[in-house]
Scaffold this motif. Structure first.
Motif, PDB file in Angstrom:
ATOM      1  N   ILE A  60       0.853  -1.191   0.000  1.00 32.66           N
ATOM      2  CA  ILE A  60       0.000   0.000   0.000  1.00 32.66           C
ATOM      3  C   ILE A  60       0.889   1.241   0.000  1.00 32.66           C
ATOM      4  CG2 ILE A  60      -1.767   1.275   1.263  1.00 32.66           C
ATOM      5  CD1 ILE A  60      -2.606  -1.396   2.533  1.00 32.66           C
ATOM      6  N   GLY A  61       0.714   2.081  -0.994  1.00 33.38           N
ATOM      7  CA  GLY A  61       1.592   3.231  -1.153  1.00 33.38           C
ATOM      8  C   GLY A  61       1.544   4.222  -0.010  1.00 33.38           C
ATOM      9  N   LYS A  62       0.378   4.404   0.596  1.00 31.35           N
ATOM     10  CA  LYS A  62       0.262   5.374   1.685  1.00 31.35           C
ATOM     11  C   LYS A  62       1.183   4.988   2.841  1.00 31.35           C
ATOM     12  CE  LYS A  62      -3.711   7.298   2.404  1.00 31.35           C
ATOM     13  NZ  LYS A  62      -5.118   7.564   2.813  1.00 31.35           N
ATOM     14  N   GLY A  63       1.317   3.693   3.091  1.00 28.62           N
ATOM     15  CA  GLY A  63       2.234   3.237   4.134  1.00 28.62           C
ATOM     16  C   GLY A  63       3.685   3.339   3.703  1.00 28.62           C
ATOM     17  N   VAL A  64       3.944   2.951   2.476  1.00 29.76           N
ATOM     18  CA  VAL A  64       5.313   2.997   1.947  1.00 29.76           C
ATOM     19  C   VAL A  64       5.841   4.430   1.957  1.00 29.76           C
ATOM     20  CG1 VAL A  64       6.737   2.641  -0.112  1.00 29.76           C
ATOM     21  CG2 VAL A  64       5.022   0.934   0.539  1.00 29.76           C
ATOM     22  N   GLU A  65       4.976   5.369   1.663  1.00 33.30           N
ATOM     23  CA  GLU A  65       5.369   6.776   1.628  1.00 33.30           C
ATOM     24  C   GLU A  65       5.911   7.227   2.980  1.00 33.30           C
ATOM     25  OE1 GLU A  65       3.394  10.450  -0.811  1.00 33.30           O
ATOM     26  OE2 GLU A  65       2.108   9.387   0.615  1.00 33.30           O
ATOM     27  N   THR A  66       5.390   6.671   4.056  1.00 36.01           N
ATOM     28  CA  THR A  66       5.812   7.043   5.403  1.00 36.01           C
ATOM     29  C   THR A  66       7.152   6.435   5.770  1.00 36.01           C
ATOM     30  OG1 THR A  66       3.492   7.168   6.086  1.00 36.01           O
ATOM     31  CG2 THR A  66       5.133   7.059   7.826  1.00 36.01           C
ATOM     32  N   ASN A  67       7.358   5.172   5.424  1.00 35.09           N
ATOM     33  CA  ASN A  67       8.610   4.473   5.736  1.00 35.09           C
ATOM     34  C   ASN A  67       9.127   3.739   4.497  1.00 35.09           C
ATOM     35  OD1 ASN A  67       9.155   4.847   8.671  1.00 35.09           O
ATOM     36  ND2 ASN A  67       7.120   3.956   8.866  1.00 35.09           N
ATOM     37  N   PRO A  68       9.624   4.488   3.510  1.00 35.03           N
ATOM     38  CA  PRO A  68      10.051   3.867   2.244  1.00 35.03           C
ATOM     39  C   PRO A  68      11.150   2.843   2.409  1.00 35.03           C
ATOM     40  CG  PRO A  68      10.869   6.127   2.404  1.00 35.03           C
ATOM     41  CD  PRO A  68       9.878   5.941   3.514  1.00 35.03           C
ATOM     42  N   GLU A  80      10.249  -9.616  -3.954  1.00 34.25           N
ATOM     43  CA  GLU A  80       9.850  -8.668  -4.985  1.00 34.25           C
ATOM     44  C   GLU A  80       8.610  -7.906  -4.538  1.00 34.25           C
ATOM     45  OE1 GLU A  80       9.525 -11.175  -8.404  1.00 34.25           O
ATOM     46  OE2 GLU A  80       7.561 -11.973  -7.847  1.00 34.25           O
ATOM     47  N   VAL A  81       8.437  -6.722  -5.138  1.00 39.47           N
ATOM     48  CA  VAL A  81       7.384  -5.798  -4.709  1.00 39.47           C
ATOM     49  C   VAL A  81       6.508  -5.412  -5.891  1.00 39.47           C
ATOM     50  CG1 VAL A  81       6.981  -3.420  -3.947  1.00 39.47           C
ATOM     51  CG2 VAL A  81       8.618  -4.864  -2.718  1.00 39.47           C
ATOM     52  N   ALA A  82       5.196  -5.371  -5.636  1.00 40.72           N
ATOM     53  CA  ALA A  82       4.224  -4.928  -6.635  1.00 40.72           C
ATOM     54  C   ALA A  82       3.175  -4.071  -5.927  1.00 40.72           C
ATOM     55  CB  ALA A  82       3.585  -6.122  -7.332  1.00 40.72           C
ATOM     56  N   SER A  83       2.234  -3.563  -6.690  1.00 42.24           N
ATOM     57  CA  SER A  83       1.276  -2.578  -6.178  1.00 42.24           C
ATOM     58  C   SER A  83       0.018  -3.205  -5.567  1.00 42.24           C
ATOM     59  CB  SER A  83       0.859  -1.642  -7.311  1.00 42.24           C
ATOM     60  OG  SER A  83      -0.133  -0.733  -6.867  1.00 42.24           O
ATOM     61  N   HIS A  84      -0.382  -2.624  -4.442  1.00 42.71           N
ATOM     62  CA  HIS A  84      -1.649  -2.969  -3.812  1.00 42.71           C
ATOM     63  C   HIS A  84      -2.502  -1.706  -3.668  1.00 42.71           C
ATOM     64  CE1 HIS A  84      -4.322  -5.654  -1.808  1.00 42.71           C
ATOM     65  NE2 HIS A  84      -4.126  -5.221  -0.576  1.00 42.71           N
ATOM     66  N   SER A  85      -2.231  -0.740  -4.557  1.00 41.69           N
ATOM     67  CA  SER A  85      -2.907   0.560  -4.607  1.00 41.69           C
ATOM     68  C   SER A  85      -2.276   1.534  -3.614  1.00 41.69           C
ATOM     69  CB  SER A  85      -4.411   0.467  -4.354  1.00 41.69           C
ATOM     70  OG  SER A  85      -4.700   0.357  -2.978  1.00 41.69           O
ATOM     71  N   TYR A  86      -2.608   2.800  -3.773  1.00 38.55           N
ATOM     72  CA  TYR A  86      -2.106   3.822  -2.843  1.00 38.55           C
ATOM     73  C   TYR A  86      -3.031   3.953  -1.635  1.00 38.55           C
ATOM     74  CZ  TYR A  86      -0.676   8.250  -0.833  1.00 38.55           C
ATOM     75  OH  TYR A  86      -0.255   9.212   0.054  1.00 38.55           O
ATOM     76  N   ASN A  87      -4.323   4.026  -1.870  1.00 37.73           N
ATOM     77  CA  ASN A  87      -5.276   4.290  -0.780  1.00 37.73           C
ATOM     78  C   ASN A  87      -5.933   3.048  -0.191  1.00 37.73           C
ATOM     79  OD1 ASN A  87      -5.457   7.241  -0.383  1.00 37.73           O
ATOM     80  ND2 ASN A  87      -5.950   7.249  -2.559  1.00 37.73           N
ATOM     81  N   HIS A  88      -5.757   1.899  -0.836  1.00 41.01           N
ATOM     82  CA  HIS A  88      -6.326   0.641  -0.354  1.00 41.01           C
ATOM     83  C   HIS A  88      -7.850   0.696  -0.234  1.00 41.01           C
ATOM     84  CE1 HIS A  88      -6.479  -3.015   2.454  1.00 41.01           C
ATOM     85  NE2 HIS A  88      -5.923  -3.430   1.326  1.00 41.01           N
ATOM     86  N   LYS A  89      -8.487   1.279  -1.230  1.00 39.07           N
ATOM     87  CA  LYS A  89      -9.946   1.279  -1.274  1.00 39.07           C
ATOM     88  C   LYS A  89     -10.430   0.072  -2.074  1.00 39.07           C
ATOM     89  CE  LYS A  89     -10.524   6.323  -1.087  1.00 39.07           C
ATOM     90  NZ  LYS A  89     -11.048   7.510  -1.803  1.00 39.07           N
ATOM     91  N   VAL A  90     -11.633  -0.376  -1.781  1.00 36.28           N
ATOM     92  CA  VAL A  90     -12.238  -1.413  -2.611  1.00 36.28           C
ATOM     93  C   VAL A  90     -12.490  -0.778  -3.971  1.00 36.28           C
ATOM     94  CG1 VAL A  90     -14.239  -2.908  -2.933  1.00 36.28           C
ATOM     95  CG2 VAL A  90     -13.281  -2.584  -0.638  1.00 36.28           C
ATOM     96  N   GLU A 140      -5.816   6.945 -11.477  1.00 36.69           N
ATOM     97  CA  GLU A 140      -4.931   7.931 -10.847  1.00 36.69           C
ATOM     98  C   GLU A 140      -4.247   7.331  -9.617  1.00 36.69           C
ATOM     99  OE1 GLU A 140      -7.588  11.141 -10.111  1.00 36.69           O
ATOM    100  OE2 GLU A 140      -7.365  12.015 -12.117  1.00 36.69           O
ATOM    101  N   ASP A 141      -4.982   6.505  -8.884  1.00 33.75           N
ATOM    102  CA  ASP A 141      -4.424   5.816  -7.714  1.00 33.75           C
ATOM    103  C   ASP A 141      -3.286   4.893  -8.135  1.00 33.75           C
ATOM    104  OD1 ASP A 141      -4.291   3.326  -5.896  1.00 33.75           O
ATOM    105  OD2 ASP A 141      -5.420   4.727  -4.651  1.00 33.75           O
ATOM    106  N   LEU A 142      -3.480   4.143  -9.216  1.00 37.53           N
ATOM    107  CA  LEU A 142      -2.458   3.205  -9.686  1.00 37.53           C
ATOM    108  C   LEU A 142      -1.207   3.935 -10.154  1.00 37.53           C
ATOM    109  CD1 LEU A 142      -4.582   0.619 -11.717  1.00 37.53           C
ATOM    110  CD2 LEU A 142      -3.770   0.465  -9.374  1.00 37.53           C
ATOM    111  N   VAL A 143      -1.413   5.032 -10.876  1.00 33.52           N
ATOM    112  CA  VAL A 143      -0.273   5.820 -11.360  1.00 33.52           C
ATOM    113  C   VAL A 143       0.525   6.366 -10.177  1.00 33.52           C
ATOM    114  CG1 VAL A 143       0.401   7.922 -12.590  1.00 33.52           C
ATOM    115  CG2 VAL A 143      -1.380   6.433 -13.541  1.00 33.52           C
ATOM    116  N   LYS A 144      -0.181   6.894  -9.198  1.00 33.04           N
ATOM    117  CA  LYS A 144       0.484   7.455  -8.018  1.00 33.04           C
ATOM    118  C   LYS A 144       1.265   6.387  -7.269  1.00 33.04           C
ATOM    119  CE  LYS A 144      -0.303  10.191  -3.852  1.00 33.04           C
ATOM    120  NZ  LYS A 144      -1.292  10.980  -3.055  1.00 33.04           N
ATOM    121  N   ASN A 145       0.666   5.215  -7.109  1.00 31.67           N
ATOM    122  CA  ASN A 145       1.354   4.171  -6.353  1.00 31.67           C
ATOM    123  C   ASN A 145       2.587   3.659  -7.086  1.00 31.67           C
ATOM    124  OD1 ASN A 145       1.292   2.836  -3.845  1.00 31.67           O
ATOM    125  ND2 ASN A 145       0.736   0.919  -4.856  1.00 31.67           N
TER     126      ASN A 145
END
Length: 448
Positions: free
Chosen positions: A291-299, A311-321, A332-337
């Motif tokens: 989740i990008g929001k968490g990664v952003e805090t502690n990259p 290996e690392v892949a995307s689980h979205s930035y905001n983790h919304k359904v 936009e969420d995917l691009v940001k993450n």
């Protein structure tokens, strides 16, 4: 025989603030490092007796620290400042008069820092690189002034606020609770005497958790993040997605006893480290959907996952359904993450995406594919390790009873979950039954 009073030359303010031309870099409140290392820093310069006690405690545990000293105190007692350096510690700028950042104008901030630097050069022959205010907080004008002097402003990651006169135990407990890689700990030398008694406890807790305490400079040398842009997967918003044909994987087509063990979400340093240590113990490599929001805090924790061979892949930035989002917002969420993960890793993440809760429909799948995502990776075995209403045995049985050749097992890195306790049992059982663990990227060729 009483000591003769020291003659102190007055510190004049014959310095003018130049026109602001350099852009501030922002504050340093944390260092992005994958090493288990924290900076121990102190504000102010106490009296000689107090400083002797503090330095003796640091020396007893072979801890090196960074002292942010007010220029006026260095001018008053340069020998005490020299003793700090002699014992292997470092000194940085705490302003001339130990001021607060509130209502400090640019010109005032510049004079405070410039005159303090002059004192350090004259008395200690050092040129401070970092600046901090008395409180450890900052302001735009303070950062602007520091930038003109080629200095960086340092705040803190962990501040137990010893000014509130807590006990040594309370101070140390607070630091242990928030300890993480690259943290900057801020304490004061001159207010609460319990800080001295807290040093052994801080050292004990840090050592037990595998952390080294050292200077800000040494910690900052381990910073891996750079300002240069790193190439991303170049995902883009694309509203013309009706003809998109996304590649979706729920399970791999193979008769071999090979499975992919995957982890979703985000957690604290303690939990992520525990999961990585377990995987190391069993020589298992995995794929983490973050989740990008968490990664952003502690990259640095995302980078740590890569450094440990996963290996690392995307689980979205905001983790919304995602089925509750409109397609553009999802894209936009995917691009940001993708951008967040790339910066954190300093390399491209895998161009895969896993939706929150594994929920997907035709519209969202097409929208995801249209951004340029290579694979939407779901799973056929949901561990439900996040569900604390289940017992550990129930989570274990869910996984081992459902796994088959080519399975993708979904687990989580969450602080409140069964993951750390049940993971060893799951791995042991599957290995004993002949299963080999592979990363998603290693399994995908089998699906083509």
């Amino acid at each position: 025989m009483e000591k003769e009073p020291k003659l102190i030359k007055p510190i004049t303010s014959k310095v003018e603030a130049p026109k602001s031309e350099r852009v501030p870099k922002g504050v340093i409140n944390h260092v992005a490092t994958t090493q288990k290392i924290m900076a121990l820093t102190f504000n102010g310069l106490a009296d000689e007796q107090t400083m002797d006690k503090l330095l003796n405690e640091l020396n007893r545990f072979d801890i090196k620290a960074t002292f942010f000293l007010p220029g006026i105190r260095v001018a008053e007692d340069p020998d005490l400042a020299k003793e700090i350096i002699k014992q292997g510690h470092t000194i940085q700028n705490n302003t001339l008069n130990h001021v607060l950042p509130d209502k400090l104008k640019y010109e005032e901030a510049y004079i405070e820092l410039a005159l303090a630097n002059r004192v350090f050069k004259e008395h200690l022959n050092i040129e401070p690189k970092y600046a901090r205010t008395r409180s450890g907080d900052s302001s735009d004008s303070f950062q602007e002034a520091a930038a003109q002097l080629n200095m960086e402003v340092v705040t803190y990651t962990i501040n137990p606020k010893d000014t509130q006169m807590q006990s040594a135990e309370e101070i140390a407990d607070y630091i242990r609770r928030f300890a993480n890689r690259g943290a900057i700990i801020e304490l004061n030398t001159y207010i609460n005497p319990e800080v001295i008694r807290a040093i052994p406890l801080i050292y004990q807790y840090a050592s037990a958790d595998g952390y080294t305490l050292t200077t800000l400079e040494e910690v900052h040398q381990t910073n891996y993040l750079v300002d240069e842009l790193v190439d991303t997967n170049n995902l883009a918003v694309n509203t013309d997605y009706k003809n998109s044909r996304p590649a979706i994987i729920e399970k791999f087509s193979t008769l071999e006893k090979e499975i992919a063990l995957t982890f979703d979400d985000w957690a604290s340093d303690e939990t992520i480290t525990a999961v990585l240590d377990i995987l190391d113990n069993y020589n298992v490599k995995s794929t983490f959907f973050l989740i990008g929001k968490g990664v952003e805090t502690n990259p640095q924790l995302a980078r740590l996952i890569i450094e440990r061979g996963h290996e690392v892949a995307s689980h979205s930035y905001n983790h919304k359904v995602i089925t509750t989002m409109n397609p553009r917002a999802l894209q936009e969420d995917l691009v940001k993450n993708d951008q967040i993960l790339t910066h954190a890793l300093q390399i491209k993440p895998l161009n895969y995406f896993r939706p929150a809760q594994g929920v997907l429909d035709e519209v969202t799948a097409k929208a995801i594919g249209a951004t340029g995502v290579d694979y939407i990776v779901l799973y056929d075995v949901a561990s439900l390790d996040w569900d604390l209403s289940l017992s550990e045995d129930e989570v274990y049985n869910r996984v081992v009873s459902q796994v088959g050749p080519g399975s993708i097992v979904d687990m989580h890195i969450l602080d409140e979950s069964h993951t750390v306790s049940v993971l060893p049992r799951i791995i042991e059982h599957l290995q004993q039954n002949g299963y080999k663990f592979k990363k998603i990227s290693e399994m995908i060729p089998k699906n083509k």
